[in-house]
Enzyme design. Sequence first.
Site, PDB file in Angstrom:
ATOM      1  N   LYS A   4      20.504  49.077  50.918  1.00 21.89           N
ATOM      2  CA  LYS A   4      21.332  48.245  50.109  1.00 21.89           C
ATOM      3  C   LYS A   4      20.713  46.723  50.595  1.00 21.89           C
ATOM      4  CE  LYS A   4      25.352  48.998  48.218  1.00 21.89           C
ATOM      5  NZ  LYS A   4      26.376  49.161  47.989  1.00 21.89           N
ATOM      6  N   ASP A  15      23.463  50.134  39.602  1.00 15.36           N
ATOM      7  CA  ASP A  15      24.977  49.766  40.115  1.00 15.36           C
ATOM      8  C   ASP A  15      25.513  49.882  38.757  1.00 15.36           C
ATOM      9  OD1 ASP A  15      26.779  48.828  41.693  1.00 15.36           O
ATOM     10  OD2 ASP A  15      26.536  46.668  41.211  1.00 15.36           O
ATOM     11  N   GLU A  25      13.434  55.208  44.741  1.00 13.42           N
ATOM     12  CA  GLU A  25      14.150  55.052  43.496  1.00 13.42           C
ATOM     13  C   GLU A  25      14.848  53.715  43.470  1.00 13.42           C
ATOM     14  OE1 GLU A  25      16.438  58.382  42.343  1.00 13.42           O
ATOM     15  OE2 GLU A  25      14.833  59.991  43.076  1.00 13.42           O
ATOM     16  N   CYS A  41      49.398  21.318  27.664  1.00 13.62           N
ATOM     17  CA  CYS A  41      50.379  20.843  26.915  1.00 13.62           C
ATOM     18  C   CYS A  41      51.672  20.397  27.995  1.00 13.62           C
ATOM     19  CB  CYS A  41      51.233  21.977  26.135  1.00 13.62           C
ATOM     20  SG  CYS A  41      51.762  23.527  27.256  1.00 13.62           S
ATOM     21  N   CYS A  60      51.422  25.336  23.160  1.00  9.49           N
ATOM     22  CA  CYS A  60      50.231  25.238  23.648  1.00  9.49           C
ATOM     23  C   CYS A  60      48.956  25.526  22.772  1.00  9.49           C
ATOM     24  CB  CYS A  60      50.087  26.118  24.881  1.00  9.49           C
ATOM     25  SG  CYS A  60      48.897  25.576  26.158  1.00  9.49           S
ATOM     26  N   CYS A  83      51.064  22.656  32.818  1.00 12.47           N
ATOM     27  CA  CYS A  83      49.829  23.309  31.968  1.00 12.47           C
ATOM     28  C   CYS A  83      49.064  22.112  31.715  1.00 12.47           C
ATOM     29  CB  CYS A  83      50.312  23.977  30.677  1.00 12.47           C
ATOM     30  SG  CYS A  83      48.919  24.119  29.476  1.00 12.47           S
ATOM     31  N   TYR A  93      18.753  62.929  39.082  1.00  7.59           N
ATOM     32  CA  TYR A  93      18.490  63.961  39.884  1.00  7.59           C
ATOM     33  C   TYR A  93      19.031  65.264  39.099  1.00  7.59           C
ATOM     34  CZ  TYR A  93      19.373  66.882  44.063  1.00  7.59           C
ATOM     35  OH  TYR A  93      19.233  67.753  45.165  1.00  7.59           O
ATOM     36  N   LYS A 133      18.123  51.824  42.918  1.00  8.43           N
ATOM     37  CA  LYS A 133      19.765  52.220  43.289  1.00  8.43           C
ATOM     38  C   LYS A 133      20.550  51.572  42.067  1.00  8.43           C
ATOM     39  CE  LYS A 133      23.657  52.497  46.152  1.00  8.43           C
ATOM     40  NZ  LYS A 133      24.639  52.024  45.360  1.00  8.43           N
ATOM     41  N   CYS A 191      51.358  29.651  31.090  1.00  6.04           N
ATOM     42  CA  CYS A 191      52.320  28.698  30.566  1.00  6.04           C
ATOM     43  C   CYS A 191      53.211  29.189  29.595  1.00  6.04           C
ATOM     44  CB  CYS A 191      51.232  27.806  29.717  1.00  6.04           C
ATOM     45  SG  CYS A 191      52.026  26.573  28.624  1.00  6.04           S
TER      46      CYS A 191
END
Length: 679
Positions: free
Chosen positions: A325, A115, A111, A422, A443, A419, A239, A113, A437
């Site tokens: 894996k 994630d 099967e 700004c 900003c 920043c 399952y 796998k 910032c």
Amino acid sequence: MTEQERITQLRRELHEHNHRYYVLNQPIISDQEFDFLMRELQDLEARHPEMDDPNSPTQRVGSDLNQEFTQVKHRYPMLSLANTYSADEVRDWYASVKRGLGGEPFEVCCELKYDGLSISLTYEDGKLVRGVTRGDGVQGDDVTGNVKTIRSIPLVLQGWEKQQQQGLDLFAETPTIPRTFEIRGEILMPWKVFERLNAEREAAGEPLFANPRNAASGTLKSQKSDLVASRQLDAYLYYMLGETLPADGHYENLEAARQWGFKVSEGMRKVNSVDQVLAFIDHWETARRELPVATDGIVLKVNSMRQQRILGFTAKSPRWAIAFKYKAQRECTRLIEVTYQVGRTGAITPVANMEPVQLAGTTVRRATLNNEDFIRSLDLHLGDYVFVEKGGEIIPKIVGVDTERRTEGAQPVGFITQCPECGTPLVRYEGEAAYYCPNDTGCPPQIKGRIEHFIARKAMNIDSLGPETIDDYYQRGLIHDIADLYTIKVEDINANGSRQRSAEKIVRSIEASCDVPFERVVFALGIRFVGETTAKLLARHFHDIDALAAATAEELVQVEGVGDVIAASVVTYFQNPVNQNIIERLRSYGVTMSLSEEQMQAASDALAGKSIVISGVFTQHSRDEYKTIIEQHGGKNVGSISGKTSFILAGENMGPSKLQKAQKLGIPIVSEEEFLKMI
């Protein structure tokens, strides 16, 4: 046909259409026709609360009420699988199975796998009764309410009703559905949903999810099932457990489950040699990249349940199964420069800009560098050759540096101190990995972000405005802060005369927001670290904006749930002259700046510490009014019954399933009259 009979018929039809659309991908009616049927069912159910059914198709939209997850012990422990990464290790496992079975022939079910997030679903009498996360393997969180919003998970099994009518038939075309069984699988967020979600989060300046697994996990654990419903999660089942399963073969049981309405992988194969196992692994190493959901390997299981019992378990995992894996795909490319993005909250995110490289089927040019600590851990220099991985991550990440290829005199990457938007010096708050910032009033990305937050549904609920419209108004000079929204006129929006109706709608929605309750106004202001719940607590403690603005840090921390960081943030916000000016302008435009007299009079702590579920139809107040009353008196509204529920406020025609669960858990039932006396 009576309305009650029509409800039953509509439920059956909509379950079938859900299965055809989300599992078989073979719809036979249009989306509009489906919506018409759903709306008809919702209207009929509203007229007949005595027919409440937790497994009705209408329950898939979820609730916006906060819910508390209870811990449920697994009937069968959810063990993890041993992992392997090479063909030799697969051969070793296969040989160990052969020895364990004394040379008896066996088949292996191969099967994909997936994630995602492991889930255990329990069905009784053909209906979903419980969904529990893996947790620690012994017990997990009951997330039934959220699971019901996932369209590919059947609420009612196909064939159960017919089976009940005809009785058990061992020779039936559809395998007999057990009265009680458990089926396990993986809840996932499809790639296209994940990419859309991250695009929305990026536009809002919010942190991106690293991969669909994290996004699915965070979504399923959300306290609000309507948010789960909006995220369009999917589920593959792999399952089955129970005392009376259809067959001894694991593969055969899953094929039976497919006929009952479960989504089972089409890629599942049954083989009888190690060479066939390895061929399956080789095929899916590349083929899996075309799948709509994330996978990170292959699971191999001895097919016979009888043989599984013979092989048994180690302390941590079954001997009859193993996970292979795939290694994450990795490429090497050159770092050109590091740029910096400013999010809605002011968080600064460094981004690696690299020479283009092909990775997992896409061209990668950029990768997040997370924060300054991450850059330092890599000892990153400009011009470095870096290793980039995707693997299960849709967002490329730098996992290492080829220091041997570093040129002499290469400059280390130093984190910026100002920043990029700004020029304000950055700050790093205690306990935070990111730099921020602090210029939240000047900003541009933060200004636009605060306006977007202000207009949100749970804040001021101003319809017809979105990030693109806000950016357009900002660029045109129509708005510079949240208060400017209230100066917008129809002619400002409809400058060329083509958007009269939409312009009128926007202006009406802005005007209507003046009636939004004070607690939502506090949330809408966008004070750093003040979320929806904290805003309610502050509003109810201080009653009006002037008292809140004058509060000291010492006074603020007296409010439940407010710590030093939030208190300091609130004080800083109200000390800023720009914010003081915005508050006064909002007040002058008619925005609510205090609790109503009704709220002030009703407020008490009579329900403090109590979690209350509302069910049924009431005569003296609406359900929404009772929710507000509960909060005003210190109580907490919850959407589902659990051992932590204090009592149920029950009107007429309380749902039978809720009543049964309350009786089972010993939860008190309080009538409308008793409740009103209580407060």
